[in-house]
Each structure stands twice: as C-alpha cells, then as structure tokens.
Design an enzyme around this catalytic site. Structure first.
Site, PDB file in Angstrom:
ATOM      1  N   ASP A 129       0.635  -1.263  -0.185  1.00 53.24           N
ATOM      2  CA  ASP A 129      -0.075  -0.114   0.053  1.00 53.24           C
ATOM      3  C   ASP A 129       0.820   1.420   0.007  1.00 53.24           C
ATOM      4  O   ASP A 129       1.328   1.496   0.804  1.00 53.24           O
ATOM      5  CB  ASP A 129      -0.933  -0.159   1.687  1.00 53.24           C
ATOM      6  CG  ASP A 129      -1.946   1.388   0.988  1.00 53.24           C
ATOM      7  OD1 ASP A 129      -1.746   2.122   0.767  1.00 53.24           O
ATOM      8  OD2 ASP A 129      -2.875   1.194   2.688  1.00 53.24           O
ATOM      9  N   ILE A 130       1.250   1.673  -1.123  1.00 52.74           N
ATOM     10  CA  ILE A 130       1.669   2.990  -0.827  1.00 52.74           C
ATOM     11  C   ILE A 130       1.293   4.034   0.014  1.00 52.74           C
ATOM     12  O   ILE A 130       2.210   4.997  -0.334  1.00 52.74           O
ATOM     13  CB  ILE A 130       2.115   3.618  -3.048  1.00 52.74           C
ATOM     14  CG1 ILE A 130       0.799   4.122  -3.255  1.00 52.74           C
ATOM     15  CG2 ILE A 130       2.573   2.043  -3.632  1.00 52.74           C
ATOM     16  CD1 ILE A 130       0.997   5.525  -3.918  1.00 52.74           C
ATOM     17  N   TYR A 188      -9.929  15.925  -4.964  1.00 50.77           N
ATOM     18  CA  TYR A 188      -9.180  15.270  -6.027  1.00 50.77           C
ATOM     19  C   TYR A 188      -8.394  16.238  -7.312  1.00 50.77           C
ATOM     20  O   TYR A 188      -7.303  15.748  -6.902  1.00 50.77           O
ATOM     21  CB  TYR A 188     -10.232  14.340  -6.684  1.00 50.77           C
ATOM     22  CG  TYR A 188     -10.097  13.375  -7.529  1.00 50.77           C
ATOM     23  CD1 TYR A 188      -8.878  12.789  -7.593  1.00 50.77           C
ATOM     24  CD2 TYR A 188      -9.684  13.869  -9.109  1.00 50.77           C
ATOM     25  CE1 TYR A 188      -8.330  11.452  -8.485  1.00 50.77           C
ATOM     26  CE2 TYR A 188      -9.332  13.559 -10.314  1.00 50.77           C
ATOM     27  CZ  TYR A 188      -8.858  12.546  -9.729  1.00 50.77           C
ATOM     28  OH  TYR A 188      -8.047  11.667 -11.234  1.00 50.77           O
TER      29      TYR A 188
END
Length: 249
Positions: free
Chosen positions: A60-61, A151
C-alpha cells in the site's frame, strides 16, 4: 523502444492503466516490479510477462515505509532501477460539505505523498542510471471541477511536484507527467457514488470530450512508455502531457 533489459517499478499495476503500462513494458522486453494492494490482481498482470521479467510486490503506497521496501525489492531482484511510474491513484467525488475527512486524507496520501516517498526512495538507482519518472496525473489537476475539488487539488499538487523535480533532479533524472482524461477503468466502481450518479458522470464526461469517447488504458500506457524511453524522450523533462480526447482544449 529502447526499454529492453531495463527495470521499471509501476504502482497500481493490478488493473487499468497500471496493468496496461506493465504489459507494454513486458512487450518491449523490460523487467517490471508490479506494486499494488491486491496480490491476486498483480499476479494476473504478471501472466503477460516472460520468465524472470516480473516481480510481484504487494504493498500500500499510502504507507510511507512501503516506498523504501518496494525499491529495495527491485534492487534485490533485478540489481537496479531505470524508471518509476507513479500510477496508483484514489478518487472520491462529492460535495466538500459531505466529504469524509478520512477520504480527503487518503487521496492526498495516495495521489501526492505516495509518489513523493517513492521518488525519494528511488533517487539513488535512478541517478546512477540516468533514469526517468512518469507520474500519472489527471486533467482534474488543471480543470475546475465541482464535487471533485480535493481530488483535483491532489493532482494539481502532483503536477507542480513534477515540474519542480524536473528542474531539481536534472540532468540525471527526467520527471514528466501524463494527464489522462476520462479513461474506462475500474476506478469508476470506487468513487463513493451511487450507480445512477456514476452513470450520469460517465455521460457528462463523454459529452465534454471532443473525441466523443472514453479513453482506454492502452491510450495512456503508450505515452507513459514513450516518456520512459530515453531514445524517444531523452530531451523531455518537466512536461505535463494531456492525453484526454481534447477535453482540456
């Protein structure tokens, strides 16, 4: 392309654009470290590789320590690293007033901080070999889009990171970004919207795209691989390239 026998790390490699990038790299004779959260999906991507060309590395980066482990895995398996593709992304759409703070933090972690940590961890091997970084951003980073403000802000920050690091890391490392428009990937199943909202969103995106269709993962992957290629793009750095069917025109 001059990618044969080179090693690349691709995040979000289990589906969509990341999978398409990995497959094109395999086709060019490259070695690819496949990074993503779902081991089974990464293994499906690896099926397109010949023996020894793929390393599956579930991670999971969004977790800071994951970057150093992924780069170390690449070095231990393949002995070096010629390029990094920061493709993993997270989108949550909806009015800011209704947003879950944890979703806002998660978008910044995946879309901005993940690439920061990976680039930082990969600097020694990239500098040693004159490597390349390609960030998969979004037209959301340059367009004003209500209900997608955070976003878009995370992608705008990624664009700024790209341009600043292109100067900071030159001449040894090139840093560029591809800005996709609407691309038909599984991301639309995980926006936090109801199915009818997703359907309206998809219709609106096609209506606002001059070429009149969604892009495909392969449309984006070909540009990513071109930017990784030192022969095709050896004099290109700091570029933000929209691949969007004309949506930002």
């Amino acid at each position: 392309m001059s990618l044969h026998d080179k090693t690349f790390l691709v995040t979000g490699a289990g589906s969509g654009i990341g999978r398409a990038v990995a497959r094109q790299l395999f086709g060019a004779g490259a070695r690819v470290v496949l990074v993503g959260r779902r081991a089974a999906a990464l293994c499906e991507t690896a099926e397109a590789a010949q023996d020894g060309q793929a390393l599956v590395h579930p991670a999971d980066i969004a977790r800071p320590a994951a970057a150093a482990r992924a780069v170390q895995a690449a070095l231990e398996c393949f002995g070096g690293m010629d390029g990094l593709v920061n493709n993993a992304g997270l989108a949550r759409f909806g009015p800011l007033a209704d947003a879950d703070p944890s979703d806002l933090n998660a978008m910044l972690d995946v879309n901005l901080l993940g690439p920061v940590h990976l680039i930082r961890a990969a600097l020694p091997p990239l500098r040693a070999g004159g490597g390349s970084v390609v960030n998969v951003s979004s037209v959301g980073g340059v367009l004003a889009m209500p209900d997608r403000a955070v976003y878009g802000a995370s992608k705008a920050a990624l664009n700024s990171l790209t341009r600043s690091l292109a100067r900071e890391l030159a001449p040894l490392v090139r840093v560029n970004a591809v800005l996709p428009g609407p691309v038909d990937t599984p991301m639309y199943d995980d926006l936090g919207l109801a199915p009818e909202q997703v359907a309206r969103l998809r219709d609106d995106m096609v209506d606002s795209t001059p070429l009149g269709r969604f892009g495909t993962p392969e449309d984006i992957a070909s540009w990513v691989c071109r930017l990784l290629d030192p022969e095709a793009a050896g004099w290109v750095t700091g570029a933000l390239i929209p691949v969007d069917g004309g949506r930002t025109s």
